[in-house]
Design a protein around this motif. Structure first.
Motif, PDB file in Angstrom:
ATOM      1  N   GLU A  86       0.736  -1.280  -0.158  1.00  0.00           N
ATOM      2  CA  GLU A  86       0.033  -0.040   0.019  1.00  0.00           C
ATOM      3  C   GLU A  86       0.929   1.276   0.108  1.00  0.00           C
ATOM      4  N   GLN A  87       2.208   1.113   0.109  1.00  0.00           N
ATOM      5  CA  GLN A  87       3.110   2.403   0.294  1.00  0.00           C
ATOM      6  C   GLN A  87       3.840   2.468  -1.072  1.00  0.00           C
ATOM      7  N   SER A  88       3.320   1.801  -2.092  1.00  0.00           N
ATOM      8  CA  SER A  88       4.065   1.792  -3.336  1.00  0.00           C
ATOM      9  C   SER A  88       4.402   3.282  -3.681  1.00  0.00           C
TER      10      SER A  88
END
Length: 343
Positions: A204-206
């Motif tokens: 989710e932090q891409s």
């Protein structure tokens, strides 16, 4: 606005960065009363007129109880400190209020929302200008005081925070970015990278990883010019390249020291005998290697602060002992103080 400024604004368009900014750098219990899930970036198209003409500013809002608090983040990357910053902020907040009134976005009792102005400064020298409007206005008659405008902004001076040990010690993305910005040696960069890699593992932090990578493409050459930052494809690759480069630097310093040691050993050997020459050569090799390494580390630190190392300072470095060099490395003087140190 330069590429670095654009990439930095892009970083602070992410909720995770603003969340860590609030949790790590705001004082008081009120922060725990904020609904951080409600953090909302006010788009550039929201305000009209001159409000968002400064493209390196960011405007956010967050719920406090049942009302909004606005966060006006000014990103200052200029080399000179803006003495009249409180006046500029007063103008921008006035424009924001005008826009909110026009849009009828007020509280239920038709009041304006509070605005927290934050100035994020990453200049080489420390911020010396006033942070409050009061300090820029001549003292008036006492009876006039109640009618004067009042404003004070929250200053986040990256270099001062790092020097004073005031950066949050726990997991905080903003503190890690500040450490990258203010790194004095390749080891500092590598340590900050390691923290980012550990904290940004999730899928989710891409998008945030990509934003930091984009920032590094622009900012990296001034942090470690020996690395081809434009060719780096991800944070792990950046960290690997940096670690490899650190090992190359250390090996190069050792080779330089050993070579000079052998030369010194041969000279001494010609005068005092081969055996004595070999002993002295080995000793000098170790000492010169360590001295050369310290000298090169300090040169890189000074180059980041001065842009280029002044010639008179470089002369001092060449004549300094290892103990002197190590002492200077451990003492993070400000730019204006470095001149005094090397006179």
């Amino acid at each position: 606005m330069g590429e670095h400024d654009t990439a930095y604004k892009f970083l602070f368009s992410h909720r995770a960065l603003m969340r860590d900014l609030l949790l790590g750098f705001m004082e008081g219990d009120w922060v725990r009363e904020l609904d951080l899930d409600s953090l909302e970036k006010v788009s550039d198209g929201y305000a009209t007129g001159d409000l968002l003409s400064r493209h390196n500013d960011a405007l956010w809002r967050v719920r406090w109880k049942r009302e909004w608090i606005y966060l006006y983040l000014m990103l200052e990357f200029q080399s000179t400190v803006e003495r009249f910053m409180p006046v500029r902020i007063l103008t921008y907040i006035g424009l924001l209020y005008q826009d909110l009134i026009r849009r009828k976005e007020l509280s239920q009792d038709r009041r304006l929302p509070p605005v927290l102005p934050i100035v994020l400064y990453n200049g080489k020298g420390r911020w010396r200008a006033p942070v409050a409007l009061d300090n820029l206005i001549q003292p008036p008659p006492h009876a006039v005081l109640p009618y004067l405008p009042r404003l004070q902004f929250l200053l986040l001076d990256e270099g001062a925070l790092l020097h004073e040990g005031a950066l949050p010690g726990q997991r905080n993305l903003v503190a890690a970015i500040f450490r990258l910005e203010q790194s004095q040696a390749p080891e500092d960069l590598s340590r900050a990278f390691s923290h980012l890699l550990e904290w940004l593992k999730g899928p989710e932090q891409s998008e945030l990883r990509q934003a930091i990578l984009e920032w590094l493409h622009r900012r990296g050459p001034s942090l470690a010019p020996e690395i081809s930052w434009r060719e780096v494809r991800n944070l792990q690759e950046a960290n690997t390249m940096l670690e490899e480069r650190i090992q190359e630097w250390k090996a190069q310093f050792r080779r330089e020291g050993l070579t000079k040691g052998r030369e010194e050993g041969r000279e001494i050997g010609l005068e005092e005998g081969r055996e004595e020459g070999r002993k002295e050569g080995r000793k000098e090799g170790r000492e010169e290697g360590s001295t050369a390494e310290a000298r090169n580390i300090l040169r890189r630190q000074l180059a980041r602060r001065f842009g280029t190392v002044p010639e008179h300072i470089d002369v001092k470095l060449n004549g300094a002992s290892r103990e002197q060099l190590e002492d200077w490395i451990d003492r993070p003087y400000e730019v204006e103080e470095l001149e005094d140190v090397f006179r």
